[in-house]
Every structure is written in structure tokens, then in C-alpha cells.
Scaffold this motif. Structure first.
Motif, short mmCIF file in Angstrom:
data_model
loop_
_atom_site.label_atom_id
_atom_site.label_comp_id
_atom_site.label_asym_id
_atom_site.label_seq_id
_atom_site.Cartn_x
_atom_site.Cartn_y
_atom_site.Cartn_z
N MET A 1 0.82 -1.21 0.00
CA MET A 1 0.00 0.00 0.00
C MET A 1 0.86 1.27 0.00
SD MET A 1 -2.59 1.50 2.92
CE MET A 1 -3.62 0.05 2.91
N HIS A 2 1.83 1.32 0.89
CA HIS A 2 2.57 2.57 1.07
C HIS A 2 3.64 2.80 0.00
CE1 HIS A 2 0.14 3.59 4.34
NE2 HIS A 2 0.41 2.44 4.94
N THR A 3 4.18 1.74 -0.58
CA THR A 3 5.08 1.98 -1.71
C THR A 3 4.27 2.46 -2.92
OG1 THR A 3 5.04 -0.37 -2.32
CG2 THR A 3 6.91 0.40 -0.98
N THR A 4 3.08 1.93 -3.09
CA THR A 4 2.19 2.39 -4.17
C THR A 4 1.82 3.85 -3.94
OG1 THR A 4 1.32 0.17 -4.53
CG2 THR A 4 -0.04 2.00 -5.31
N ASP A 5 1.41 4.18 -2.72
CA ASP A 5 1.05 5.57 -2.40
C ASP A 5 2.23 6.51 -2.57
OD1 ASP A 5 -1.48 4.63 -1.80
OD2 ASP A 5 -1.26 4.83 0.37
N ALA A 6 3.41 6.07 -2.16
CA ALA A 6 4.61 6.90 -2.27
C ALA A 6 4.93 7.19 -3.74
CB ALA A 6 5.80 6.23 -1.58
N ARG A 7 4.83 6.19 -4.57
CA ARG A 7 5.09 6.39 -6.01
C ARG A 7 4.09 7.36 -6.61
NH1 ARG A 7 5.92 0.57 -5.65
NH2 ARG A 7 8.14 0.16 -5.83
N LYS A 8 2.84 7.28 -6.18
CA LYS A 8 1.80 8.19 -6.70
C LYS A 8 2.12 9.66 -6.41
CE LYS A 8 -2.08 5.01 -6.61
NZ LYS A 8 -3.31 4.61 -5.90
N ILE A 9 2.83 9.92 -5.32
CA ILE A 9 3.16 11.32 -5.00
C ILE A 9 4.59 11.68 -5.41
CG2 ILE A 9 1.41 11.57 -3.19
CD1 ILE A 9 3.66 11.20 -1.11
N GLY A 10 5.19 10.82 -6.23
CA GLY A 10 6.47 11.16 -6.84
C GLY A 10 7.70 10.55 -6.21
N GLU A 11 7.54 9.68 -5.22
CA GLU A 11 8.71 9.06 -4.61
C GLU A 11 9.36 8.12 -5.62
OE1 GLU A 11 11.57 8.88 -3.02
OE2 GLU A 11 10.43 9.55 -1.28
N GLN A 12 10.67 8.03 -5.56
CA GLN A 12 11.43 7.25 -6.52
C GLN A 12 11.73 5.84 -5.99
OE1 GLN A 12 14.80 9.81 -7.02
NE2 GLN A 12 13.68 11.22 -8.35
N ASP A 13 11.71 4.89 -6.92
CA ASP A 13 11.93 3.49 -6.55
C ASP A 13 13.25 3.26 -5.82
OD1 ASP A 13 9.52 2.45 -7.44
OD2 ASP A 13 10.30 1.88 -9.40
#
Length: 159
Positions: A64-76
Motif C-alpha cells: 500500500m505505502h510503496t504504491t502511495d509513495a510512487r503516486k506522490i512522486g517518490e522514486q523506486d
């Protein structure tokens, strides 16, 4: 008898549904989560949620939180290196302080929360923001325990 060695292992069966069996508690957790997030930098919030979920081994929350983080621009590369954040050059002083505090609170039985860790966070976060950060760390640890105890599993993904 042959088996497909490339087939995914099915998710564990969920033990109990807290939204169905303890709806007032579950609504309170959702409200707690909203209150804990108020005023906190969304990137720091997702890093905290993801890192606590790594430490606790919570697959549902990690997904959930890696998906949410990516949605707000966080990098892999930052998400993937959270377990080794101290060894990387790409986290800010505020993010590092938040991650250290997350680790100390999440692993509270391993030395409580050392003064040095708290003091470092207090240097880079205003007191109200620090209080929100602590609230977020406490809340994600509660969510992790809910997901793990009830055996919530991430939804299957298409390959």
C-alpha cells in the motif's frame, strides 16, 4: 505429478475482518490515521509508513505505502534502499531523522527511544511537527499489527 514451479503461492486466508467484526474500532483507526497525518510532509509520511512496514514485515502495508509513495512522486531507488538508508546519499537530514525515530519507536524493545535519536529529530522538526511524526509512527505500527494479526494480504498483481 508435476506442479507449475512458476505459479504464485496463494495469499494466506484472512483470519478475521476488523471492519466487519469491530467496525467502531476500525473507524477509530481510520480517524487516528487522518489525525496523525495532518500537517506532515506527505513524502516523509510515506517513507515512515514504508520503513516501519519493512521493519515489521507487513506485506499488506508495504504494498500500500510503496504504491502511495510512487503516486506522490517518490522514486523506486529510495524506497528500495530504505532498509539501508544510513548507507545512501539520497535522504535529507529531516528524512534521516524521521527514519531513525521510526526505527527506534518501532524497535522500542531494543533500547527504547534513545535521547540522541529524539534530540536529532527535535533539531530538524518543529515541536508540533515532531508530535505529528510520533503520532504517525505509532499509528503505522498499529496498522502493521492489525494487518499481520488478521493476515491481510496485498491484492495479486498482474505480471
Amino acid at each position: 505429478m508435476t506442479t507449475n514451479q512458476n505459479a504464485y503461492v496463494p495469499a494466506p486466508i484472512q483470519r478475521i475482518s476488523l471492519p466487519e467484526q469491530a467496525p467502531e474500532f476500525y473507524r477509530a483507526m481510520i480517524n487516528l490515521d487522518r489525525a496523525a497525518s495532518a500537517g506532515l510532509d506527505p513524502i516523509i509520511a510515506e517513507l515512515v509508513k514504508t520503513y516501519a512496514s519493512v521493519i515489521n514485515g507487513c506485506a499488506f502495508c508495504l504494498d500500500m505505502h510503496t504504491t502511495d509513495a510512487r503516486k506522490i512522486g517518490e522514486q523506486d531507488h529510495r524506497l528500495l534502499s530504505l532498509p539501508a538508508w544510513r548507507e545512501t546519499p539520497w535522504f535529507t537530514a529531516r528524512e534521516r531523522a524521521a527514519l531513525a525515530l521510526t526505527e527506534a519507536v518501532t524497535k522500542v524493545t531494543e533500547g527504547h527511544v534513545p535521547d540522541a535519536v529524539f534530540e536529532e529529530a527535535a533539531k530538524v522538526f518543529e515541536e508540533k511537527e515532531l508530535a505529528q511524526l510520533l503520532a504517525m509512527i505509532i499509528t503505522i505500527n498499529s496498522w502493521n499489527r492489525i494487518a499481520i494479526a488478521t493476515r491481510l494480504s496485498p491484492a495479486p498483481k498482474q505480471s
